[in-house]
Design an enzyme around this catalytic site. Structure first.
Site, short mmCIF file in Angstrom:
data_model
loop_
_atom_site.label_atom_id
_atom_site.label_comp_id
_atom_site.label_asym_id
_atom_site.label_seq_id
_atom_site.Cartn_x
_atom_site.Cartn_y
_atom_site.Cartn_z
N MET A 165 0.79 -1.08 -0.12
CA MET A 165 -0.06 -0.07 -0.06
C MET A 165 0.83 1.40 -0.04
SD MET A 165 -2.77 -1.47 2.94
CE MET A 165 -1.28 -2.03 3.70
N GLN A 219 -11.02 3.32 1.24
CA GLN A 219 -10.35 4.68 1.82
C GLN A 219 -11.38 5.76 1.22
OE1 GLN A 219 -6.64 4.83 0.40
NE2 GLN A 219 -5.65 4.07 2.22
N THR A 276 2.81 1.99 5.46
CA THR A 276 1.96 3.17 4.86
C THR A 276 1.77 3.91 6.22
OG1 THR A 276 -0.19 3.52 4.30
CG2 THR A 276 0.08 1.48 5.18
N ASN A 277 1.54 5.16 5.60
CA ASN A 277 1.15 6.20 6.85
C ASN A 277 -0.41 6.26 6.89
OD1 ASN A 277 3.51 8.21 7.62
ND2 ASN A 277 3.85 7.88 5.57
N THR A 278 -0.96 6.32 5.79
CA THR A 278 -2.40 6.64 5.88
C THR A 278 -3.20 5.37 6.57
OG1 THR A 278 -2.78 7.83 3.69
CG2 THR A 278 -4.54 6.74 4.35
N CYS A 336 3.69 10.58 3.63
CA CYS A 336 3.26 9.58 2.71
C CYS A 336 4.46 8.63 2.28
CB CYS A 336 2.55 9.72 1.62
SG CYS A 336 1.89 8.62 0.63
#
Length: 243
Positions: free
Chosen positions: A18, A60, A91-93, A205
């Site tokens: 991701m 998302q 992944t950050n999100t 990100c």
């Protein structure tokens, strides 16, 4: 006498995909750290689950975070059962669903915002500009954690710049497309953050570092991909303990 990797580090459970582009950077960085730390032909002990990003991206966009959280929590549990002694979400999100993942496992979870916040504070900065997906820039799970847990005054781009930053991530970087026009656009966005008072930049990100780094940014850069991988490696080697 050769020291086996198992004696030096617990296997890292890496939830990737991701996107696949940034996951490759994690894999390379973790193995680079193993060579630097242990020498010779050593590589990192990694158990990886590469997630199909397309449905996750749809969830998302639809705001169906519960479905995404359940999926990633399941994969985290599978990695633990496969022998992982620490879990890393590449992944950050998707750290928006970190609580669901943490509740599903009995081993440490290395939170990317905590690793980054500590790195920014340790370097003596306090007003980072944040470039990331719109979810990460606009929602409290990330910016709020940096503020409350680490005392950082986070500056995010203005609305138009947030939209462009997000679009480039999903339409280009996650697909492996590197465009010089987008690199220049990211540089201008970073410059506007500095003009508004940012004393450093968080590449929030895991794909943003494909366009920006210390060589072309107008302020000190904190690349979350590199920071997160290093923190995970230290935890796996028993040199740091997560909360």
């Amino acid at each position: 006498m050769t020291v086996h990797p198992q004696a030096m580090m617990t296997p890292i459970g890496l939830i990737g995909g991701m996107s696949a582009e940034s996951t490759a950077l994690y894999y390379a960085r973790l193995n680079q750290l193993a060579r630097e730390r242990f020498g010779g032909l050593h590589s990192a002990e990694i158990v990886m689950w590469s997630v199909d990003f397309a449905p996750v991206a749809e969830w998302q966009a639809d705001g169906d975070w519960a479905r995404a959280g359940a999926l990633l929590a399941d994969f985290a549990g599978r990695l633990e059962r496969a022998g992982a002694g620490v879990i890393v979400l590449a992944t950050n999100t998707m750290h928006k669903v970190a609580p669901e993942i943490e509740a599903a496992i009995g081993v440490p979870f290395v939170h990317i915002a905590d690793a980054t916040g500590e790195a920014v504070r340790r370097a003596g900065f306090s007003r980072p500009g944040l470039m990331a997906t719109r979810f990460t820039m606009e929602e409290d799970f990330y910016v709020g954690r940096l503020a409350k847990a680490h005392g950082l005054d986070v500056i995010v781009p203005e609305a138009e710049d947030r939209a462009q930053t997000h679009r480039v991530i999903y339409d280009e970087l996650c697909k492996g497309e590197i465009r010089e026009a987008s690199r220049e656009a990211y540089q201008r966005i970073a410059e506007r953050l500095v003009e508004r008072g940012a004393d450093c930049l968080i590449l929030g990100c895991t794909e943003v570092g494909l366009l920006l780094d210390q060589s072309n940014a107008p302020a000190p850069v904190f690349d979350t991909t590199s920071i997160h991988a290093a923190e995970a490696f230290d935890v796996a080697c028993g040199q740091k303990v997560t909360a």
